[in-house]
Design an enzyme around this catalytic site. Structure first.
Site, PDB file in Angstrom:
ATOM      1  CE  LYS A 162      -4.044  -2.222   0.719  1.00 31.51           C
ATOM      2  NZ  LYS A 162      -3.592  -3.639   0.647  1.00 31.51           N
TER       3      LYS A 162
HETATM    4  C1  LIG Z   1      -4.097  -4.742   0.103  1.00 30.37           C
HETATM    5  C2  LIG Z   1      -3.264  -5.967   0.037  1.00 30.37           C
HETATM    6  C3  LIG Z   1      -3.479  -6.957  -0.949  1.00 30.37           C
HETATM    7  C4  LIG Z   1      -4.614  -6.887  -1.954  1.00 30.37           C
HETATM    8  O1  LIG Z   1      -4.443  -5.842  -2.867  1.00 30.37           O
HETATM    9  P1  LIG Z   1      -5.681  -5.342  -3.760  1.00 30.37           P
HETATM   10  O2  LIG Z   1      -5.183  -4.165  -4.500  1.00 30.37           O
HETATM   11  O3  LIG Z   1      -6.779  -4.995  -2.773  1.00 30.37           O
HETATM   12  O4  LIG Z   1      -6.074  -6.470  -4.630  1.00 30.37           O
HETATM   13  C5  LIG Z   1      -2.609  -8.043  -0.976  1.00 30.37           C
HETATM   14  N1  LIG Z   1      -1.621  -8.179  -0.081  1.00 30.37           N
HETATM   15  C6  LIG Z   1      -1.395  -7.264   0.882  1.00 30.37           C
HETATM   16  C7  LIG Z   1      -0.294  -7.489   1.856  1.00 30.37           C
HETATM   17  C8  LIG Z   1      -2.195  -6.112   0.977  1.00 30.37           C
HETATM   18  O5  LIG Z   1      -1.968  -5.210   1.951  1.00 30.37           O
END
Ligand SMILES: *Cc1c(COP(=O)(O)O)cnc(C)c1O
Length: 468
Positions: A112
């Site tokens: 993120k």
């Molecule tokens: C948010 C997240 C995901 C999923 O990502 P999306 O964009 O919602 O598909 C996968 N792994 C981790 C560690 C995340 O924080």
């Protein structure tokens, strides 16, 4: 660049407008009116660029004149300066033709940060140009809240309040939010569940006079600016492995479909991506859809990979809009049917079209633990549960041994110490700059499960900071 809504009846906006709006007024999601692209020569010219420079080049066509090119380059440079690896997004080889791209070297150790660190700075730029401020409010059960807080701490024109369910988050995740100190941050622990937190946020946004008074804004994954900032690492991985003169494939552990959608956009821009493999845990709605056109909602069950514990992937609507030939009315009708029945009726031809690009793959907790153990045994690599699902998906569903496949590693293993210890017998220490996380003081207020209490806290935060 102009942006249109997937449901076809919201105002057309520019990038700055889309950044601040988040969701479109007709309930849809914003997408570029036309897809930009690069020629093979232009891709080749990006090989070997420092990551922040590459990111600015790839993002520029989406941002248009909302941010001048020099400013954009300073924004990406500052955004990734705090990453804990000189390559920003290192590529690690795990097997013949199999790679992991590590997206977790940012301040909160999850992918993120890749978008959020850019987003906070874009907000500052756009709000300064408009002489405006926003108040961001969000609910989190994990990675999004901490990445948003890290990205917004100390920003001049942004106040941010993040709600988490009191006593129901992991210690690492909570402390990553509550130990950040800045006058524009408020952590609120709600006496309730994550769903209660989300309901409070929804009711604050539904209160139009309050929303206007506070200039409420959101940073959840439907914000187009986040997708934009996730495209460049797909480009970086593909170029490193021979694109545009060689095809590649990606495997992406998926929740809200934001990350894998960014990969699809890179393909749409002309990057030679042979296949996109979508990884899920036992919450496998996407895998069921891609294998059998069965997009039907089931209850969400907790798993070892909590950031993928999702049934309705909000960003899927963008892909649906494309699969339906960019027909906003048709998209709105399919989404209304989905909401009413819990089952999405995607026409067969559109579904077949998606199958030409996407493969679904699901792994339950026991198999995820086995994959973490296998990787550690055979290579010494420590993959967190989310990343392990991506790597397993890459191994299971790669289209052709001659095509390199890159799995997106989305979280640092130290975020999931119990799962790692259970699978490998190893302790995964936090990286040095977070080593004292458990010694730092926490700051949060406990509030009742009541929107009025949260509204009051937000008003106090915003009032104090706007008074200067
Ligand atoms: C948010 C997240 C995901 C999923 O990502 P999306 O964009 O919602 O598909 C996968 N792994 C981790 C560690 C995340 O924080």
């Amino acid at each position: 660049m102009r942006y249109i809504s997937t449901r076809g009846s919201a105002p057309v906006l520019d990038f700055a407008g889309v950044l601040l709006a988040g969701l479109a007024e007709d309930g849809g999601l914003y997408l570029p009116e036309t897809w930009p692209g690069f020629s093979p020569g232009e891709w080749r010219a990006m090989r070997g660029l420092p990551y922040p420079e590459l990111a600015a080049r790839v993002m520029a066509p989406f941002i248009g004149d909302a941010v001048p090119p020099d400013t954009l380059r300073s924004i990406t440079t500052a955004a990734y300066a705090g990453f804990n690896h000189p390559a920003t997004v290192p590529l690690v080889q795990l097997d013949r033709g199999l790679f992991a791209m590590e997206l977790f070297h940012g301040p909160t150790l999850a992918f993120k940060d890749m978008a959020m660190q850019v987003l906070g700075r874009l907000f500052d730029h756009v709000l300064t140009a408009r002489d405006a401020r926003v108040a961001i409010v969000g609910a989190t059960s994990g990675d999004t809240g901490s990445a948003a807080i890290e990205a917004c701490a100390g920003r001049a024109r942004v106040d941010i309040a993040i709600l988490h369910p009191h006593g129901r988050t992991s210690d690492v995740q909570r402390r990553q939010m509550t130990t950040v100190t800045a006058p524009n941050i408020r952590n609120i622990a709600i006496e309730g569940t994550f769903d209660d937190c989300q309901d409070i946020v929804k009711s604050l946004f539904a209160d139009a006079p309050f929303r206007r008074e506070m200039h409420l804004s959101a940073v959840n994954s439907i914000n187009w600016a986040r997708i934009t900032a996730q495209i460049p690492y797909y480009v970086a991985a593909a170029l490193a492995l021979g694109a545009p003169d060689r095809e590649v494939a990606f495997a992406v552990p998926t929740g809200n479909f934001g990350n894998v959608l960014a990969a699809w956009v890179a393909r749409r821009m002309g990057l030679p991506v042979a296949r996109l493999i979508v990884g899920s845990n036992h919450n496998d709605i996407l895998a069921r859809f891609l294998t059998a056109n069965d997009m039907s909602v089931r209850p969400v069950l907790p798993s070892l990979s909590p950031s993928m514990d999702i049934q309705v992937s909000s960003n899927f609507e963008r892909l649906l809009f494309e699969a339906l030939g960019r027909d906003g009315a048709a998209t709105a009708a399919v989404m209304a049917g989905f909401r009413a029945t819990g089952r999405m009726a995607v026409p067969d031809a559109a579904w077949r079209g998606l199958g030409g690009v996407f493969t679904g793959f699901a792994l339950d907790d026991a198999a995820t633990t086995a994959e973490i153990a296998r990787l550690y045994r055979e290579t010494g690599y420590l993959a967190d549960p989310h990343s392990a699902i991506g790597i397993a998906a890459a191994r299971a569903a790669r289209p052709d041994p001659a095509i390199p496949v890159i799995a997106m590693a989305t979280a640092h293993p130290a975020k999931f110490p119990e799962a790692m210890r259970a699978a490998t017998g190893q302790d995964c220490p936090l990286p040095p700059r977070l080593a004292d996380l458990f010694d730092r003081a926490e700051h949060f207020d406990v509030l009742p499960n009541d929107p009025a209490a949260v509204a009051g806290a937000l008003r106090a935060l915003v009032g104090r900071n706007r008074a200067g």
